[in-house]
Design an enzyme around this catalytic site. Structure first.
Site, mmCIF file in Angstrom:
data_model
loop_
_atom_site.group_PDB
_atom_site.id
_atom_site.type_symbol
_atom_site.label_atom_id
_atom_site.label_comp_id
_atom_site.label_asym_id
_atom_site.label_seq_id
_atom_site.Cartn_x
_atom_site.Cartn_y
_atom_site.Cartn_z
ATOM 1 N N ASP A 109 16.848 39.320 42.172
ATOM 2 C CA ASP A 109 17.910 39.155 43.187
ATOM 3 C C ASP A 109 18.581 37.820 42.922
ATOM 4 O OD1 ASP A 109 19.562 39.266 45.525
ATOM 5 O OD2 ASP A 109 18.065 40.539 46.476
ATOM 6 N N TRP A 144 52.225 32.425 51.095
ATOM 7 C CA TRP A 144 50.771 32.338 50.849
ATOM 8 C C TRP A 144 50.351 30.902 50.587
ATOM 9 C CZ3 TRP A 144 47.161 31.265 46.889
ATOM 10 C CH2 TRP A 144 47.715 30.839 45.689
ATOM 11 N N SER A 174 32.810 31.196 53.119
ATOM 12 C CA SER A 174 32.196 32.299 52.392
ATOM 13 C C SER A 174 32.173 32.013 50.884
ATOM 14 C CB SER A 174 32.989 33.573 52.680
ATOM 15 O OG SER A 174 32.705 34.565 51.749
ATOM 16 N N GLU A 260 42.626 27.985 41.376
ATOM 17 C CA GLU A 260 42.475 29.295 42.011
ATOM 18 C C GLU A 260 42.963 30.426 41.105
ATOM 19 O OE1 GLU A 260 41.093 30.452 44.721
ATOM 20 O OE2 GLU A 260 42.027 32.430 44.860
ATOM 21 N N TYR A 262 42.724 30.579 37.989
ATOM 22 C CA TYR A 262 41.651 30.853 37.026
ATOM 23 C C TYR A 262 40.456 31.498 37.711
ATOM 24 C CZ TYR A 262 44.673 28.512 33.892
ATOM 25 O OH TYR A 262 45.781 28.203 33.165
ATOM 26 N N HIS A 307 52.676 21.388 37.896
ATOM 27 C CA HIS A 307 53.729 22.254 37.328
ATOM 28 C C HIS A 307 54.299 23.182 38.398
ATOM 29 C CE1 HIS A 307 50.403 25.255 35.817
ATOM 30 N NE2 HIS A 307 50.654 25.434 37.091
ATOM 31 N N HIS A 308 53.651 23.223 39.553
ATOM 32 C CA HIS A 308 54.221 23.984 40.676
ATOM 33 C C HIS A 308 55.243 23.141 41.430
ATOM 34 C CE1 HIS A 308 51.371 27.327 40.350
ATOM 35 N NE2 HIS A 308 50.542 26.394 39.903
ATOM 36 N N THR A 333 43.416 29.830 26.078
ATOM 37 C CA THR A 333 43.721 31.184 26.542
ATOM 38 C C THR A 333 44.100 32.059 25.350
ATOM 39 O OG1 THR A 333 44.629 30.064 28.467
ATOM 40 C CG2 THR A 333 44.965 32.430 28.333
ATOM 41 N N ARG A 455 63.222 34.494 45.385
ATOM 42 C CA ARG A 455 62.088 35.185 45.993
ATOM 43 C C ARG A 455 62.116 34.898 47.492
ATOM 44 N NH1 ARG A 455 56.774 31.526 44.251
ATOM 45 N NH2 ARG A 455 55.551 32.904 45.598
HETATM 46 C C1 HEM Z 1 50.638 46.811 44.339
HETATM 47 C C2 HEM Z 1 51.630 46.374 43.624
HETATM 48 C C3 HEM Z 1 52.381 45.130 44.016
HETATM 49 C C4 HEM Z 1 53.693 45.054 44.345
HETATM 50 C C5 HEM Z 1 54.690 46.198 44.384
HETATM 51 C C6 HEM Z 1 53.964 43.676 44.680
HETATM 52 C C7 HEM Z 1 55.225 43.214 45.075
HETATM 53 C C8 HEM Z 1 55.490 41.911 45.465
HETATM 54 C C9 HEM Z 1 56.786 41.378 45.794
HETATM 55 C C10 HEM Z 1 58.086 42.174 45.747
HETATM 56 C C11 HEM Z 1 56.630 40.082 46.127
HETATM 57 C C12 HEM Z 1 57.720 39.071 46.472
HETATM 58 C C13 HEM Z 1 58.024 38.990 47.904
HETATM 59 C C14 HEM Z 1 59.091 37.967 48.134
HETATM 60 O O1 HEM Z 1 59.060 36.899 47.453
HETATM 61 O O2 HEM Z 1 59.974 38.210 48.968
HETATM 62 C C15 HEM Z 1 55.248 39.771 46.006
HETATM 63 C C16 HEM Z 1 54.695 38.536 46.264
HETATM 64 C C17 HEM Z 1 53.388 38.178 45.962
HETATM 65 N N1 HEM Z 1 52.402 38.999 45.422
HETATM 66 FE FE1 HEM Z 1 52.628 40.965 44.979
HETATM 67 N N2 HEM Z 1 52.823 42.948 44.539
HETATM 68 C C18 HEM Z 1 51.811 43.778 44.110
HETATM 69 C C19 HEM Z 1 50.517 43.435 43.790
HETATM 70 C C20 HEM Z 1 49.998 42.134 43.869
HETATM 71 C C21 HEM Z 1 48.690 41.714 43.440
HETATM 72 C C22 HEM Z 1 47.635 42.630 42.827
HETATM 73 C C23 HEM Z 1 48.605 40.388 43.700
HETATM 74 C C24 HEM Z 1 47.485 39.393 43.473
HETATM 75 C C25 HEM Z 1 46.347 39.535 43.033
HETATM 76 C C26 HEM Z 1 49.830 39.959 44.293
HETATM 77 C C27 HEM Z 1 50.099 38.665 44.699
HETATM 78 C C28 HEM Z 1 51.277 38.232 45.241
HETATM 79 C C29 HEM Z 1 51.524 36.883 45.704
HETATM 80 C C30 HEM Z 1 50.531 35.719 45.673
HETATM 81 C C31 HEM Z 1 52.841 36.846 46.162
HETATM 82 C C32 HEM Z 1 53.576 35.641 46.725
HETATM 83 C C33 HEM Z 1 53.669 35.736 48.198
HETATM 84 C C34 HEM Z 1 54.486 34.598 48.696
HETATM 85 O O3 HEM Z 1 55.621 34.426 48.185
HETATM 86 O O4 HEM Z 1 54.001 33.877 49.592
HETATM 87 N N3 HEM Z 1 50.657 41.045 44.378
HETATM 88 N N4 HEM Z 1 54.554 40.901 45.598
HETATM 89 CU CU LIG Z 2 49.569 26.634 38.197
#
Ligand code: HEM
Ligand SMILES: [Cu+2]
Length: 638
Positions: A109, A144, A174, A260, A262, A307-308, A333, A455
């Site tokens: 475990d 986010w 957690s 994060e 990574y 870089h952000h 990478t 965005r």
């Molecule tokens: C299922 C398919 C997905 C679609 C169609 C999708 C679509 C989008 C779109 C359109 C945005 C931009 C929203 C905006 O800026 O107005 C967004 C933001 C984002 N997505 Fe996705 N996404 C998908 C999957 C994922 C996955 C798998 C992850 C992470 C593991 C992810 C992480 C994020 C993050 C971090 C943002 C930024 C949110 C923010 O601007 O605060 N997404 N997504």
């Molecule tokens: Cu970065």
């Protein structure tokens, strides 16, 4: 097509004499069951985050859509990002840490089974806490990365951000608890002979990730604590008018935020590093270099956060340093990508579903990695930042990388976890629709981004050159919905209908495949003494690794009197029959987790002028937590 050696007529695997009622799940401290809980919960949140993405993409399908309001849109993208990062991908990785690490290192475990249960319950309750408000249109809406001062009470007076601050604080507990647990497990509980350089690559990458977690979470905890003080107790950590530094949050957040990413990708790298050698019938090319490049990525990951922030005006010196550091990180990478390709080179490749997902990771992550190198250059980044180009970039690494790798892992390990295969034909449908849907969704975003689409805008006017790209992206998303439904159906159905899998259905090399599927509660009836990186290949087909350096020792030289040579265990017993002591089931971790969440929730009342209620709930929660901890720590383990 794929060759699956499993006989379909064998008897179905039965859970051993263990209890399987709901009570047994609530009180479980078994790493395999906790891993299963993580997997189901995280897949559920993946669907929630995906549903939010569908709503976002529907709103953006055409110019001037009125499908959701601007405020709802803010909540949707914030919760989509927050959910995918903290409630889907991280816990999906945690599901594999839990399930696999003890099996891969030959342990019974994790080091602290009850702490492990606690991590899961905190995650579940924290996830519910942060997700529920969206049903009442009160969800967090600050993106986010929750930039302060936007998220301070002055600019975000409602309760929305409160849920985000408290929710992330809870989820951090957690992650930290789990990370300390896995570090201790990997350092202390390896089977005899399992030297660090004989550990399977998934365990290695997970090991690196646990250090990233314990080093990256403290800065965000501090950042969140300041924000919590500002929001609930009127301090001025982020109040510019009172003299605060407008960049404080950004620095603290991204010192966490870049490591994060990574944390999100390395476990997926680890999973494909198990899948590729198995289906190429060749050891992983350059094992040592793979280890070092993983460690290197972890180190450098802490030196690139700004870089952000190229757009905030840090000045030429800072920009240059962070730009160079970012370009440097592309080296380890790239090394990984070359090594995976070299692993497949001249291998006997079997294109199974997990193998396809693993290859897709290599290809898709490379696209995301290259656009990443593009914005490591500040002049380029100034054009790209905050446009859909960035959204395209990070979805190629997160979806094309993390999610593809995790699906590879799910198809690969499903037979180990359930004793049955997932359907190959449904898996192929899932793979291809997912692959096409992903590219159709995210590739056009490069173009809309370069045309200047920002965005986080909830709508746009026609005729700016974005229309076609947005339409394509939305169609791609609908394709992803179909793909995901096929996956869900396959995942659920194969539990009872899939072809029965033996110990080692894929012909893999590492310890987890030497025991029955699903593994008995005690994992290994006798602890194996490991003499090589590829113990099962040495056992079954020594030719495969002949002439390849894999830190191999003579398997007959057993040095530990409690251990036996690596062998296949096919019989299933109960721990009792074998006299193996197992930790007692207990609900105390769940109790403590609940008390902690109650403690944090109490603060929510402060904003409604209910001081007395707030203090009662918070202090009540804290007291219950202390009592729960006392009972937990004083009750016997076995
Ligand atoms: C299922 C398919 C997905 C679609 C169609 C999708 C679509 C989008 C779109 C359109 C945005 C931009 C929203 C905006 O800026 O107005 C967004 C933001 C984002 N997505 Fe996705 N996404 C998908 C999957 C994922 C996955 C798998 C992850 C992470 C593991 C992810 C992480 C994020 C993050 C971090 C943002 C930024 C949110 C923010 O601007 O605060 N997404 N997504
Ligand atoms: Cu970065």
């Amino acid at each position: 097509m794929a060759s699956i050696a499993a006989p379909t007529t064998a008897t179905a695997p039965t859970a051993t004499a263990e209890n399987t009622g709901i009570r047994s799940w609530i009180t479980t401290v078994d790493h395999k069951r906790i891993g299963t809980l993580y997997l189901w919960t995280a897949l559920f949140f993946f669907l929630v985050g995906g549903f939010e993405a569908v709503l976002i993409r529907t709103q953006l399908m055409q110019p001037n859509m009125g499908f959701v309001s601007a405020e709802t849109y803010n909540q949707l993208f914030t919760m989509h990002g927050t959910t995918m990062v903290f409630l889907a991908v991280m816990p999906l990785s945690a599901a594999f840490f839990n399930y696999l690490i003890p099996l891969q290192i030959g342990a019974r475990d994790v080091a602290f089974p009850r702490l492990n249960a606690f991590s899961y319950w905190v995650y579940l309750l924290g996830g519910i806490f942060i997700t529920l408000p969206i049903l009442f249109k009160l969800a967090p809406d600050g993106g986010w990365f929750g930039y302060a001062p936007l998220t301070t009470p002055r600019f975000s007076p409602g309760p929305n951000i409160d849920f985000w601050v408290l929710g992330l604080q809870i989820l951090g507990v957690s992650s930290l608890a789990a990370a300390f647990n896995f570090i201790t497990t990997i350092i202390n509980m390896r089977a005899p002979g399992m030297s660090l350089m004989r550990m399977p690559m998934f365990t290695w990458m997970s090991f690196v990730v646990q250090f990233l977690l314990i080093l990256a979470f403290p800065p965000i905890t501090v950042a969140l604590f300041f924000l919590l003080m500002d929001r609930f107790f009127g301090t001025n950590f982020y109040a510019i008018a009172a003299g605060a530094d407008p960049l404080l949050w950004q620095h603290l957040f991204w010192v966490f935020g870049h490591p994060e990413v990574y944390i999100l990708i390395l476990p997926a790298f680890g999973l494909v590093s198990e899948v590729l050698p198995t289906f190429s019938k060749k050891p992983l090319f350059g094992y040592n270099v793979m280890v070092y490049s993983g460690i290197m990525i972890g180190f450098l990951g802490f030196g690139v956060w700004a870089h952000h922030m190229f757009a905030v005006g840090m000045g030429a010196v800072a920009d240059s340093i962070f730009s160079l550091m970012t370009m440097l990180i592309a080296i380890p990478t790239g090394v990984k990508i070359f090594n995976w390709i070299a692993t497949m080179w001249a291998g006997e490749i079997r294109f199974t579903v997990p193998m396809k997902f693993a290859i897709a990771l290599i290809a898709m992550f490379t696209i995301g990695g290259i656009s990443g190198v593009m914005h490591s250059s500040p002049p380029a980044d100034l054009q790209q930042t905050d446009t859909y180009f960035i959204v395209a970039h990070f979805h190629y690494v997160l979806f094309g990388g993390s999610i593809m790798g995790i699906f590879a892992g799910i198809y690969f390990y499903y037979p180990k976890m359930t004793g049955r295969h997932m359907s190959e034909s449904l898996g192929n449908w899932h793979f291809w629709l997912n692959f096409i849907g992903m590219n159709l969704t995210f590739f056009p975003m490069h173009f809309s981004g370069l045309y200047g689409m920002s965005r986080r805008i909830y709508t746009y006017d026609a005729g700016q050159g974005f229309d076609l790209f947005n339409k394509l992206a939305t169609y791609g998303t609908y394709l992803l919905v179909v793909a995901t439904l096929i996956f869900v159906w396959n995942f659920l159905r194969s539990r009872t209908r899939g072809a029965v899998a033996g110990n080692d259905p894929w012909g893999a090399a590492t310890l987890e495949w030497s025991i029955p599927s699903p593994p008995p509660e005690y994992n290994f009836a006798q602890l194996p003494e490991v003499t090589s990186r590829y113990p099962l290949w040495d056992l079954k087909d020594p030719k495969m690794t002949e002439g390849i350096d894999h830190s191999h020792a003579d398997p007959m030289q057993i040095t530990d009197s409690h251990a036996v040579p690596v062998h296949e265990e096919t019989e299933r017993h109960t721990a009792k029959e074998l006299g193996i002591p197992m930790p007692l089931p207990t609900a105390k971790p769940l109790f403590v987790a609940t008390a902690m969440v109650v403690m944090f929730s109490g603060l929510l009342f402060l904003h409604n002028g209910m001081f007395a209620v707030a203090m009662t709930v918070t202090i009540g929660g804290a007291a219950s937590m202390a009592i729960g901890l006392y009972l937990w720590l004083t009750s016997p383990l076995e």
